[in-house]
Write an enzyme that holds these catalytic residues in place. Sequence first.
Site, PDB file in Angstrom:
ATOM      1  N   GLU A 193       0.835  -1.211   0.000  1.00 24.58           N
ATOM      2  CA  GLU A 193       0.000   0.000   0.000  1.00 24.58           C
ATOM      3  C   GLU A 193       0.866   1.257   0.000  1.00 24.58           C
ATOM      4  O   GLU A 193       1.620   1.481   0.951  1.00 24.58           O
ATOM      5  CB  GLU A 193      -0.915   0.022   1.228  1.00 24.58           C
ATOM      6  CG  GLU A 193      -1.785   1.267   1.295  1.00 24.58           C
ATOM      7  CD  GLU A 193      -2.562   1.377   2.592  1.00 24.58           C
ATOM      8  OE1 GLU A 193      -3.537   2.148   2.640  1.00 24.58           O
ATOM      9  OE2 GLU A 193      -2.187   0.692   3.575  1.00 24.58           O
TER      10      GLU A 193
ATOM     11  N   GLU B 274     -11.942   2.841   5.779  1.00 27.03           N
ATOM     12  CA  GLU B 274     -10.885   3.040   6.761  1.00 27.03           C
ATOM     13  C   GLU B 274     -10.822   4.518   7.141  1.00 27.03           C
ATOM     14  O   GLU B 274      -9.890   5.236   6.771  1.00 27.03           O
ATOM     15  CB  GLU B 274      -9.539   2.562   6.215  1.00 27.03           C
ATOM     16  CG  GLU B 274      -8.477   2.476   7.303  1.00 27.03           C
ATOM     17  CD  GLU B 274      -7.091   2.162   6.755  1.00 27.03           C
ATOM     18  OE1 GLU B 274      -6.372   1.372   7.393  1.00 27.03           O
ATOM     19  OE2 GLU B 274      -6.723   2.712   5.697  1.00 27.03           O
TER      20      GLU B 274
END
Length: 274
Positions: A143, A246
Amino acid sequence: MPRFAANLSMLYPERPFLDRFESAARDGFEGVEFLFPYEHAPEEIAARLRGNGLQQVLFNAPPGDFANGERGMACLPGREAQFQAGLLQAMRYAQALGCPRVHVMAGLVPAHADRAALRATYIANLRWAAKQAEREGVNLLVEPINVRDIPGYFLNRQDDAHAVLAEVGAGNVKVQMDLYHCQIVEGDVATKIRQYLPTGRVAHFQIAGVPQRHEPDLGEVNFDYLFGVIDEVSATCGWEGWIGCEYRPARGAAEGGTSEGLGWLRRWRTRTGA
């Protein structure tokens, strides 16, 4: 059609962690993700998933000493043994939870470090980890993360993440494309979705409003538009992944605050019939 997963490390903060599964199911989520499961036995988490009809779609491999600021070990020379032990622990949890994706955090760049040496370590660790994960049927994710939220993080850009995947050369190492981080670092998010999603190397999305990391209907990004882009591109390339929510609820740990802030999701479901 995008499917949304509740991030239980951030949502429902007024509840103990194990009670958040029920809260997510009550709000209509079918999938969940979180940062780290390791404070709880895998059997305990698996029971919460089964009891609430939820799928575990993502969690992170052990990141080192997270409480004292570490954010992964994959790029750090000299930490290979600890990285490998953590990855094997993550695989045990992935099997117990039926989770097909594990995020491997790259780590922070040490002061005066040679970035070439860090990259070589990162690639070697990912190649080793990919072989272990392949045996378990698990995809490993990398990520790109912005350096405002995590100063010094090793991997920051989408193009670099995809270059890492090409160098690793393993089909089960993919990108976790967090649109919050992407907007902060690069912008032009819709174009990047159109560029990278058809490659088959984007396994998961995450979202949060920019700049405060609250609900996606708060801030400078038009997420309704981006959801439409994901839906459109998915229809042509066959992507069937998840979008992880998130974000930190704007209402904080107020009772019912997460549920009250899900108006954006209710509107999307009504509009699309999801």
